[in-house]
Design a protein around this motif. Structure first.
Motif, mmCIF file in Angstrom:
data_model
loop_
_atom_site.group_PDB
_atom_site.id
_atom_site.type_symbol
_atom_site.label_atom_id
_atom_site.label_comp_id
_atom_site.label_asym_id
_atom_site.label_seq_id
_atom_site.Cartn_x
_atom_site.Cartn_y
_atom_site.Cartn_z
ATOM 1 N N ASP A 33 0.835 -1.198 0.000
ATOM 2 C CA ASP A 33 0.000 0.000 0.000
ATOM 3 C C ASP A 33 0.877 1.258 0.000
ATOM 4 O O ASP A 33 1.385 1.673 1.043
ATOM 5 C CB ASP A 33 -0.920 -0.012 1.223
ATOM 6 C CG ASP A 33 -1.983 1.078 1.166
ATOM 7 O OD1 ASP A 33 -1.790 2.050 0.408
ATOM 8 O OD2 ASP A 33 -2.991 0.963 1.883
ATOM 9 N N ARG A 36 -0.064 4.277 2.341
ATOM 10 C CA ARG A 36 0.397 4.215 3.734
ATOM 11 C C ARG A 36 1.867 4.638 3.835
ATOM 12 O O ARG A 36 2.261 5.333 4.775
ATOM 13 C CB ARG A 36 0.233 2.807 4.300
ATOM 14 C CG ARG A 36 -1.201 2.397 4.505
ATOM 15 C CD ARG A 36 -1.325 1.001 5.105
ATOM 16 N NE ARG A 36 -2.720 0.624 5.131
ATOM 17 C CZ ARG A 36 -3.574 0.987 6.085
ATOM 18 N NH1 ARG A 36 -3.144 1.693 7.112
ATOM 19 N NH2 ARG A 36 -4.840 0.632 6.040
ATOM 20 N N GLN A 65 1.658 -4.532 8.504
ATOM 21 C CA GLN A 65 0.461 -4.383 7.679
ATOM 22 C C GLN A 65 0.317 -5.551 6.711
ATOM 23 O O GLN A 65 -0.784 -6.090 6.521
ATOM 24 C CB GLN A 65 0.532 -3.062 6.901
ATOM 25 C CG GLN A 65 -0.770 -2.707 6.174
ATOM 26 C CD GLN A 65 -1.890 -2.415 7.141
ATOM 27 O OE1 GLN A 65 -1.764 -1.566 8.013
ATOM 28 N NE2 GLN A 65 -3.008 -3.126 6.997
ATOM 29 N N ASP A 69 -2.788 -8.138 6.595
ATOM 30 C CA ASP A 69 -3.539 -8.282 5.344
ATOM 31 C C ASP A 69 -3.485 -9.716 4.828
ATOM 32 O O ASP A 69 -4.476 -10.241 4.306
ATOM 33 C CB ASP A 69 -2.980 -7.336 4.275
ATOM 34 C CG ASP A 69 -3.230 -5.866 4.594
ATOM 35 O OD1 ASP A 69 -4.046 -5.575 5.489
ATOM 36 O OD2 ASP A 69 -2.579 -5.008 3.955
ATOM 37 N N ILE A 141 -13.967 0.181 11.356
ATOM 38 C CA ILE A 141 -13.170 0.268 10.132
ATOM 39 C C ILE A 141 -12.059 1.296 10.287
ATOM 40 O O ILE A 141 -10.901 1.055 9.909
ATOM 41 C CB ILE A 141 -14.069 0.620 8.929
ATOM 42 C CG1 ILE A 141 -14.979 -0.566 8.590
ATOM 43 C CG2 ILE A 141 -13.226 1.010 7.706
ATOM 44 C CD1 ILE A 141 -16.068 -0.243 7.586
ATOM 45 N N GLU A 145 -8.087 0.434 10.011
ATOM 46 C CA GLU A 145 -7.309 1.017 8.920
ATOM 47 C C GLU A 145 -6.210 1.962 9.394
ATOM 48 O O GLU A 145 -5.240 2.188 8.676
ATOM 49 C CB GLU A 145 -8.247 1.755 7.950
ATOM 50 C CG GLU A 145 -9.223 0.861 7.211
ATOM 51 C CD GLU A 145 -8.528 -0.125 6.293
ATOM 52 O OE1 GLU A 145 -7.528 0.261 5.659
ATOM 53 O OE2 GLU A 145 -8.964 -1.288 6.216
ATOM 54 N N SER A 146 -6.363 2.522 10.596
ATOM 55 C CA SER A 146 -5.436 3.594 11.000
ATOM 56 C C SER A 146 -4.588 3.286 12.225
ATOM 57 O O SER A 146 -3.704 4.075 12.575
ATOM 58 C CB SER A 146 -6.237 4.876 11.283
ATOM 59 O OG SER A 146 -7.050 4.726 12.444
ATOM 60 N N PHE A 169 -7.952 7.027 6.057
ATOM 61 C CA PHE A 169 -7.887 5.628 5.623
ATOM 62 C C PHE A 169 -9.223 4.901 5.800
ATOM 63 O O PHE A 169 -9.489 3.923 5.092
ATOM 64 C CB PHE A 169 -6.722 4.918 6.306
ATOM 65 C CG PHE A 169 -5.401 5.327 5.723
ATOM 66 C CD1 PHE A 169 -4.901 4.696 4.600
ATOM 67 C CD2 PHE A 169 -4.689 6.389 6.249
ATOM 68 C CE1 PHE A 169 -3.708 5.101 4.011
ATOM 69 C CE2 PHE A 169 -3.488 6.806 5.680
ATOM 70 C CZ PHE A 169 -3.000 6.158 4.554
ATOM 71 N N SER A 170 -10.068 5.398 6.698
ATOM 72 C CA SER A 170 -11.421 4.835 6.746
ATOM 73 C C SER A 170 -12.216 5.295 5.525
ATOM 74 O O SER A 170 -12.982 4.523 4.934
ATOM 75 C CB SER A 170 -12.142 5.220 8.043
ATOM 76 O OG SER A 170 -12.245 6.623 8.176
ATOM 77 N N HIS A 173 -11.255 3.236 2.592
ATOM 78 C CA HIS A 173 -11.837 1.891 2.679
ATOM 79 C C HIS A 173 -13.306 1.890 2.263
ATOM 80 O O HIS A 173 -13.717 1.084 1.419
ATOM 81 C CB HIS A 173 -11.694 1.364 4.098
ATOM 82 C CG HIS A 173 -12.267 -0.009 4.283
ATOM 83 N ND1 HIS A 173 -11.499 -1.153 4.201
ATOM 84 C CD2 HIS A 173 -13.539 -0.439 4.536
ATOM 85 C CE1 HIS A 173 -12.266 -2.211 4.400
ATOM 86 N NE2 HIS A 173 -13.504 -1.802 4.603
#
Length: 216
Positions: A33, A36, A65, A69, A141, A145-146, A169-170, A173
């Motif tokens: 990503d 990020r 991360q 993932d 979320i 994500e954060s 980042f939410s 998403h």
């Protein structure tokens, strides 16, 4: 070294670290990503973290991360071998992160990231219990994500960047979701309003341009 060169260095370093011919033969290539990476590098530059240390921090964060993932990719469509290798690959990436920070004797950052991993796992469990329209779902979320970025922000005393990561980042998403309920649309609007207030103050030009499409 400019931002693009730093990003390329982190990406290359990650690709070399996670390369494994047997694992690569059976599971999908890892997606790194870049959003990020660029966000974290921009944050660390703003916090005046030395460039070499910043690259180490982002490298470690991205290994975690990738581990998270990769574990999320285990599903019923995979063969038994693919499931086992996917789990083992995630464990491998996690082990690489621990080994790297342990060698640097960076116990404080290990604790920060351990807290983030705990937050993420708690919210993943919580998310499974909520309906798609439950407003609490969006908080779950956002945390998932954060969390790593927010803990890194705390580590370098840049908490305002953690708030920015929470909404940015939410938003990224939920905008990827194909079916958007009214609750989702309302949350997207809420994030955009928050980010319009936060972005001008905390993000370098390169990152503003990279995320501008989210605010359109």
């Amino acid at each position: 070294m400019d931002m693009q060169q730093q990003m390329e260095q982190v990406r290359t370093r990650i690709q070399r670290a996670i390369a494994h011919p047997y694992v690569d033969r059976y599971i999908q290539p890892r997606i790194i990503d870049e959003d990020r990476i660029s966000f974290a590098l921009s944050m660390l530059r703003s916090a005046q973290v030395e460039a070499n240390i910043a690259l180490d921090y982002v490298f470690a964060m991205m290994l975690i991360q990738l581990a998270l993932d990769t574990h999320d990719e285990v599903d019923e469509q995979q063969t038994v071998q693919q499931k086992q290798l996917t789990v083992l690959a995630g464990d491998l990436y996690s082990g690489l992160y621990y080994e790297f920070l342990a060698q640097r004797h960076d116990i404080s950052l290990i604790r920060r990231f351990a807290e983030a991993i705990k937050e993420i796992n708690i919210q993943k469990i919580r998310l499974q219990q909520l309906s798609p329209d439950d407003p609490e779902r969006f908080h779950c979320i956002a945390v998932i994500e954060s969390a790593l970025l927010r803990q890194l922000a705390k580590h370098v005393h840049a908490d305002e960047w953690g708030e920015l990561a929470y909404y940015l980042f939410s938003l990224k998403h939920v905008q990827r979701e194909e079916a958007k309920s009214k609750a989702t649309v309302d949350y997207i609007d809420h994030c955009k309003r928050k980010l319009q207030d936060l972005l001008p103050f905390h993000v370098h030009k390169e990152v503003k341009e990279q995320f501008s499409h989210l605010l359109a």
